[in-house]
Design an enzyme around this catalytic site. Structure first.
Site, short mmCIF file in Angstrom:
data_model
loop_
_atom_site.label_atom_id
_atom_site.label_comp_id
_atom_site.label_asym_id
_atom_site.label_seq_id
_atom_site.Cartn_x
_atom_site.Cartn_y
_atom_site.Cartn_z
N SER A 190 -3.97 -36.31 16.13
CA SER A 190 -4.24 -36.99 14.86
C SER A 190 -5.75 -37.13 14.68
O SER A 190 -6.50 -37.15 15.66
CB SER A 190 -3.60 -38.38 14.88
OG SER A 190 -4.04 -39.16 13.78
N TYR B 103 -2.31 -46.80 18.54
CA TYR B 103 -2.12 -45.39 18.17
C TYR B 103 -3.38 -44.58 18.47
O TYR B 103 -3.31 -43.48 19.02
CB TYR B 103 -1.78 -45.30 16.68
CG TYR B 103 -1.38 -43.93 16.21
CD1 TYR B 103 -0.16 -43.37 16.59
CD2 TYR B 103 -2.21 -43.19 15.38
CE1 TYR B 103 0.22 -42.11 16.15
CE2 TYR B 103 -1.83 -41.93 14.92
CZ TYR B 103 -0.62 -41.40 15.32
OH TYR B 103 -0.25 -40.14 14.88
N LYS C 30 -3.68 -41.30 20.95
CA LYS C 30 -4.12 -39.98 20.49
C LYS C 30 -5.46 -39.59 21.13
O LYS C 30 -5.73 -38.40 21.34
CB LYS C 30 -4.21 -39.95 18.97
CG LYS C 30 -2.84 -40.03 18.30
CD LYS C 30 -1.88 -38.95 18.78
CE LYS C 30 -0.54 -38.98 18.04
NZ LYS C 30 0.39 -37.92 18.52
#
Length: 250
Positions: free
Chosen positions: A142, A155, A159
């Site tokens: 991402s 998150y 990532k």
């Protein structure tokens, strides 16, 4: 004069394994690889949705197989893939629990890191046992592995870990002829992200960060996956392919 020829992006004769493949970006990746000749193995937990996706692919004339599997169950993954030759792995299965940092629980942390990082790591470990020279591992990462954002500390951490392991795996597996890269999308409207866009002002805030002025589409990811899987990317490894409309260029 002999003119150089563009390397082929065809994947005939190769087998690709795609996780989280029953919908969203995973299904898009499976379609992209099938459309350039690969046999695709779609991995997901929901058998009904998975079989529907495989049926659609086979009805369209592509070679597709369903594999019902929880990728966080390392023992089951190893048993299911034992001895199977996989030329291309797309580590796409993932999750997100966006919350302010002081609301993140240990359960949230375990759930996100378990699927986004641990499952991807050990699936790659399993697949490389029989992956031939010329193999390609594509980790669906991402833009959030490269930037920060409010309510996304967990998150972003997961990532960022994916980006680190992608580079390290590329270095270690390069001598074996295996390439490892990541694809880093911006916000794409999928079943997982759709609830975010229902929040007042969220869409406008996202678009303000994207110089191209639009959200990602699943088709934007398909070309990136097909390219990284193919001989056209034969010297590309350890790279993060940004498909973010310019978000990270700021």
């Amino acid at each position: 004069m002999t003119l150089p020829q563009t390397p082929s992006q065809r994947l005939d004769g190769r087998t690709a394994l795609i996780t989280g493949a029953s919908k969203g970006l995973g299904l898009a990746a499976a379609c992209a690889l099938a459309q350039v000749g690969a046999k695709v193995i779609l991995v997901a937990r929901d058998p009904a949705v998975l079989e529907e996706a495989v049926a659609a692919l086979t009805a369209a004339g592509y070679s597709a197989e369903a594999l019902v599997l929880d990728v966080t169950d390392t023992a089951a993954v190893r048993e299911a893939l034992s001895g199977r030759r996989i030329d291309i792995l797309v580590n796409n299965a993932g999750t997100n629990r966006p919350k302010p940092i002081d609301e993140i629980s240990e359960g949230d942390y375990a759930a996100v890191m378990d699927i986004n990082v641990r499952a991807a790591y050990f699936l790659a470990q399993t697949v490389i046992a029989s992956m031939p020279e010329g193999g390609s591992i594509i980790n669906m990462s991402s833009q959030m592995g490269h930037v920060g954002a409010a309510d996304r500390s967990l998150y972003c951490a997961s990532k960022s870990a994916v980006e680190g392991m992608t580079r390290a795996m590329a270095v270690e597996l390069g001598p074996r002829g295996i390439r490892v890269n990541s694809v880093c999308p911006t916000f794409v409207e999928t079943p997982m992200t759709r609830p975010f866009f229902e929040q007042p002002g969220f869409r406008e805030a996202v678009l303000a960060k994207i110089p191209l002025g639009r959200l990602g589409r699943i088709e934007d990811i398909m070309g990136s996956v097909a390219f990284l899987a193919s001989d056209a990317a034969a010297l590309v490894t350890g790279s993060a392919l940004m498909v973010d409309g310019g978000w990270t260029a700021h």
